[in-house]
Design an enzyme around this catalytic site. Structure first.
Site, PDB file in Angstrom:
ATOM      1  N   GLU A  41     -14.596  -6.436   6.522  1.00 54.45           N
ATOM      2  CA  GLU A  41     -13.727  -5.936   5.443  1.00 54.45           C
ATOM      3  C   GLU A  41     -12.315  -6.420   5.736  1.00 54.45           C
ATOM      4  OE1 GLU A  41     -14.486  -2.337   3.099  1.00 54.45           O
ATOM      5  OE2 GLU A  41     -12.805  -1.538   4.235  1.00 54.45           O
ATOM      6  N   TYR A  67      -7.687   2.032  -0.311  1.00 51.16           N
ATOM      7  CA  TYR A  67      -7.302   2.335   1.083  1.00 51.16           C
ATOM      8  C   TYR A  67      -8.519   2.879   1.835  1.00 51.16           C
ATOM      9  CZ  TYR A  67      -2.655   1.493  -0.631  1.00 51.16           C
ATOM     10  OH  TYR A  67      -1.566   0.867  -1.190  1.00 51.16           O
TER      11      TYR A  67
HETATM   12  P1  FAD Z   1       1.591  -4.769  -4.559  1.00 49.91           P
HETATM   13  O1  FAD Z   1       2.613  -4.181  -5.466  1.00 49.91           O
HETATM   14  O2  FAD Z   1       0.186  -4.848  -5.068  1.00 49.91           O
HETATM   15  O3  FAD Z   1       2.008  -6.202  -4.069  1.00 49.91           O
HETATM   16  C1  FAD Z   1       3.384  -6.545  -3.803  1.00 49.91           C
HETATM   17  C2  FAD Z   1       3.422  -7.930  -3.216  1.00 49.91           C
HETATM   18  O4  FAD Z   1       2.981  -7.889  -1.857  1.00 49.91           O
HETATM   19  C3  FAD Z   1       2.515  -8.932  -3.913  1.00 49.91           C
HETATM   20  O5  FAD Z   1       3.165 -10.175  -3.883  1.00 49.91           O
HETATM   21  C4  FAD Z   1       1.267  -8.963  -3.043  1.00 49.91           C
HETATM   22  O6  FAD Z   1       0.618 -10.217  -3.097  1.00 49.91           O
HETATM   23  C5  FAD Z   1       1.838  -8.716  -1.667  1.00 49.91           C
HETATM   24  N1  FAD Z   1       0.945  -7.937  -0.772  1.00 49.91           N
HETATM   25  C6  FAD Z   1      -0.015  -7.076  -1.127  1.00 49.91           C
HETATM   26  N2  FAD Z   1      -0.590  -6.530  -0.030  1.00 49.91           N
HETATM   27  C7  FAD Z   1       0.034  -7.072   1.033  1.00 49.91           C
HETATM   28  C8  FAD Z   1      -0.132  -6.926   2.430  1.00 49.91           C
HETATM   29  N3  FAD Z   1      -1.051  -6.083   2.973  1.00 49.91           N
HETATM   30  N4  FAD Z   1       0.677  -7.651   3.239  1.00 49.91           N
HETATM   31  C9  FAD Z   1       1.630  -8.482   2.722  1.00 49.91           C
HETATM   32  N5  FAD Z   1       1.796  -8.665   1.390  1.00 49.91           N
HETATM   33  C10 FAD Z   1       1.028  -7.967   0.561  1.00 49.91           C
HETATM   34  N6  FAD Z   1      -3.821  -1.285   2.877  1.00 49.91           N
HETATM   35  C11 FAD Z   1      -3.377  -0.409   3.822  1.00 49.91           C
HETATM   36  O7  FAD Z   1      -2.157  -0.295   4.053  1.00 49.91           O
HETATM   37  N7  FAD Z   1      -4.269   0.392   4.507  1.00 49.91           N
HETATM   38  C12 FAD Z   1      -5.621   0.343   4.292  1.00 49.91           C
HETATM   39  O8  FAD Z   1      -6.378   1.073   4.935  1.00 49.91           O
HETATM   40  C13 FAD Z   1      -6.086  -0.582   3.309  1.00 49.91           C
HETATM   41  N8  FAD Z   1      -7.406  -0.682   3.059  1.00 49.91           N
HETATM   42  C14 FAD Z   1      -7.842  -1.588   2.145  1.00 49.91           C
HETATM   43  C15 FAD Z   1      -9.224  -1.715   1.944  1.00 49.91           C
HETATM   44  C16 FAD Z   1      -9.707  -2.644   1.049  1.00 49.91           C
HETATM   45  C17 FAD Z   1     -11.200  -2.793   0.882  1.00 49.91           C
HETATM   46  C18 FAD Z   1      -8.784  -3.450   0.315  1.00 49.91           C
HETATM   47  C19 FAD Z   1      -9.295  -4.464  -0.681  1.00 49.91           C
HETATM   48  C20 FAD Z   1      -7.423  -3.310   0.494  1.00 49.91           C
HETATM   49  C21 FAD Z   1      -6.924  -2.397   1.424  1.00 49.91           C
HETATM   50  N9  FAD Z   1      -5.571  -2.258   1.636  1.00 49.91           N
HETATM   51  C22 FAD Z   1      -5.135  -1.376   2.593  1.00 49.91           C
HETATM   52  C23 FAD Z   1      -4.560  -3.002   0.862  1.00 49.91           C
HETATM   53  C24 FAD Z   1      -4.065  -2.131  -0.314  1.00 49.91           C
HETATM   54  O9  FAD Z   1      -5.133  -1.940  -1.230  1.00 49.91           O
HETATM   55  C25 FAD Z   1      -2.906  -2.742  -1.083  1.00 49.91           C
HETATM   56  O10 FAD Z   1      -3.255  -4.036  -1.479  1.00 49.91           O
HETATM   57  C26 FAD Z   1      -1.616  -2.786  -0.284  1.00 49.91           C
HETATM   58  O11 FAD Z   1      -1.203  -1.490   0.092  1.00 49.91           O
HETATM   59  C27 FAD Z   1      -0.489  -3.417  -1.141  1.00 49.91           C
HETATM   60  O12 FAD Z   1      -0.379  -2.692  -2.336  1.00 49.91           O
HETATM   61  P2  FAD Z   1       1.040  -2.481  -2.996  1.00 49.91           P
HETATM   62  O13 FAD Z   1       0.818  -1.824  -4.325  1.00 49.91           O
HETATM   63  O14 FAD Z   1       1.967  -1.801  -2.073  1.00 49.91           O
HETATM   64  O15 FAD Z   1       1.567  -3.956  -3.182  1.00 49.91           O
END
Ligand code: FAD
Length: 423
Positions: free
Chosen positions: A421, A213
């Protein structure tokens, strides 16, 4: 007479599964598709990797920068790497390989038996891929700390606040979460990110991997002078195809209560950083939670402005609707002579779709003026899908205003002035 077959030794490129935060940056960066992943690990295929180093600078954690000297015939295969929880010990394979090599060299009386695959640390530096963003920070950026806390030794932060920053009526549930580190050191810079270790395990019993994040607060704390950071987290309730999904970490974070404890690793990131020279301009383009690093940079500039920062801030910020735009109120209250903000909404009922690229085109003359200035630094953050459109728009705007994008783009990349990013 034929001598023994030459021994081939390989300096094998590996990814440390204990540090890797599975952000996919390396797989995206690799120009020859040598990197792949399964649900457990990111791995490098020794038969494909040519040691070009393109993936090394963009990796936010340094997990990518691991090497083992092995006999080429005994290189670790990707299936084996998928099962790893830790890297094999340094030296075991290397010394066996080099011992064998030494024996053969002694037998043959020559030292030319190494025939392939060794790339020295002193070899030429990483190639700069000028078709993407910068892999170097702005020249005046402060030096970041990275990897102070790892999966093996995370830091425990306390939730100091958690509230929703999208309208209650909006489908998109985005939270502003403040984490306090108490007396433990957690130095950060705007543009860096942290990893959160969600509690619990996957269906096959493995601990959840960390999610990344962006930090939404400036280096001197969400609350100035406090040892805390803020995050902007979107609750994931649908996957990328729009089907129902329960995001493990985003739901965990959005449900946290004040006083709860959270395991944190990091900080990460050493290139998506802001310039420190006060007359530098920031051109920021974001959607949704991609606003987090822009909020951090803007707030740092706001605090610094009082001490004489003079550079311009220009922000393009897109969301589906006004109600879904995080921090709408505070953002629109910032003084116009401090930041030049243009919002773009793509799903306002009764109105045509308007994306950040459309807003940029409307302000093309002002964007071009910034592009022309060697003190301008560009930041793009948000959904992956926006990247191509934004870069195309910058190309078009440059072209319309007499700037050769094909020359300007590589220059911006090399000078640490174009940072992307998207996730
Ligand atoms: P998971 O359990 O990992 O995934 C559940 C399902 O949702 C999977 O099918 C997956 O493919 C899908 N999914 C994952 N992410 C998303 C999405 N964003 N939209 C729709 N579907 C999704 N997130 C933020 O909220 N705020 C930030 O500031 C932020 N900064 C990031 C910075 C970087 C460099 C990166 C690489 C990612 C960032 N993310 C951010 C995304 C974050 O790391 C997670 O991937 C996101 O919160 C989803 O994680 P989860 O465990 O809730 O979902």
């Amino acid at each position: 007479m034929n001598g023994p077959a030459p021994i081939e030794v390989l300096r094998q490129h590996l990814i440390d599964p204990e540090i890797c935060i599975r952000c996919n940056t390396c797989e995206e960066t690799c120009p020859i598709d040598a990197i792949t992943h399964d649900s457990n690990n990111y791995v490098v295929d020794a038969e494909v990797c040519n040691g070009c180093m393109a993936c090394v600078p963009p990796c936010p954690t340094g997990a990518i920068d691991n090497w083992r000297t092995v006999l080429k015939a005994e290189a670790y295969g990707i299936e084996e790497q998928f099962t790893w929880d830790a890297l094999p010990a340094q030296g075991t394979a290397a010394s066996a390989a080099l011992d064998t090599l030494a024996q053969q060299t002694a037998l043959e009386g020559n030292s030319a038996a190494i025939t392939a695959g060794i790339k020295d640390d002193e070899s030429e530096g990483p190639d700069v891929d000028t078709t993407r963003g910068s892999t170097v920070p702005p020249w005046s950026a402060a030096k970041p700390y990275v990897n102070l806390y790892t999966h093996k030794a995370p830091v425990v932060a306390t939730v100091a606040g958690n509230y929703r920053v999208t309208d209650e009526t909006a489908e998109s549930d985005i939270h502003h979460i403040v984490l306090d580190f108490g007396a433990l050191p957690f130095p950060v810079l705007e543009g860096q990110s942290i990893g959160i270790l969600p509690p619990g395990a996957t269906k096959d019993g493995k601990l959840h991997h960390a999610r990344q994040y962006s930090i939404a607060s400036p280096r001197d704390g969400e609350r100035k002078g406090y040892n805390n950071v803020s995050l902007t987290v979107k609750r994931v309730t649908r996957d990328h195809h729009g089907d129902a999904a329960h995001g493990v970490c985003s739901n965990y974070l959005c449900d946290l209560k004040k006083g709860d404890h959270v395991q944190v690793i990091g900080p990460f990131g050493s290139t998506f950083l802001m310039p420190n020279h006060p007359d530098s301009h920031l051109l920021m383009i974001c959607t949704g939670t991609g606003s987090a690093p822009m909020r951090a940079m803007t707030e740092y500039r706001r605090r610094r402005r009082l001490k004489g920062a003079t550079g311009k801030l220009m922000l393009f910020f897109g969301a589906r609707t006004r109600e879904e735009l995080p921090y709408f109120g505070p953002l629109t209250n910032l003084p116009k002579d401090f930041i030049d903000t243009t919002l773009a909404f793509s799903r306002t009922p009764g109105e045509p779709k308007r994306y950040v690229q459309d807003a940029m085109r409307e302000r093309a003359a002002d964007v071009a003026q910034l592009l022309r200035d060697a003190n301008t630094y560009l930041y793009v953050c948000g959904l992956k899908g926006m990247e191509e459109g934004v870069l195309q728009t910058l190309r078009d705007i440059a072209g319309q205003h007499g700037l050769a994008w094909d020359t300007l783009w590589p220059r911006l990349v090399r000078e640490g002035r174009l940072h992307l990013e998207t996730y």
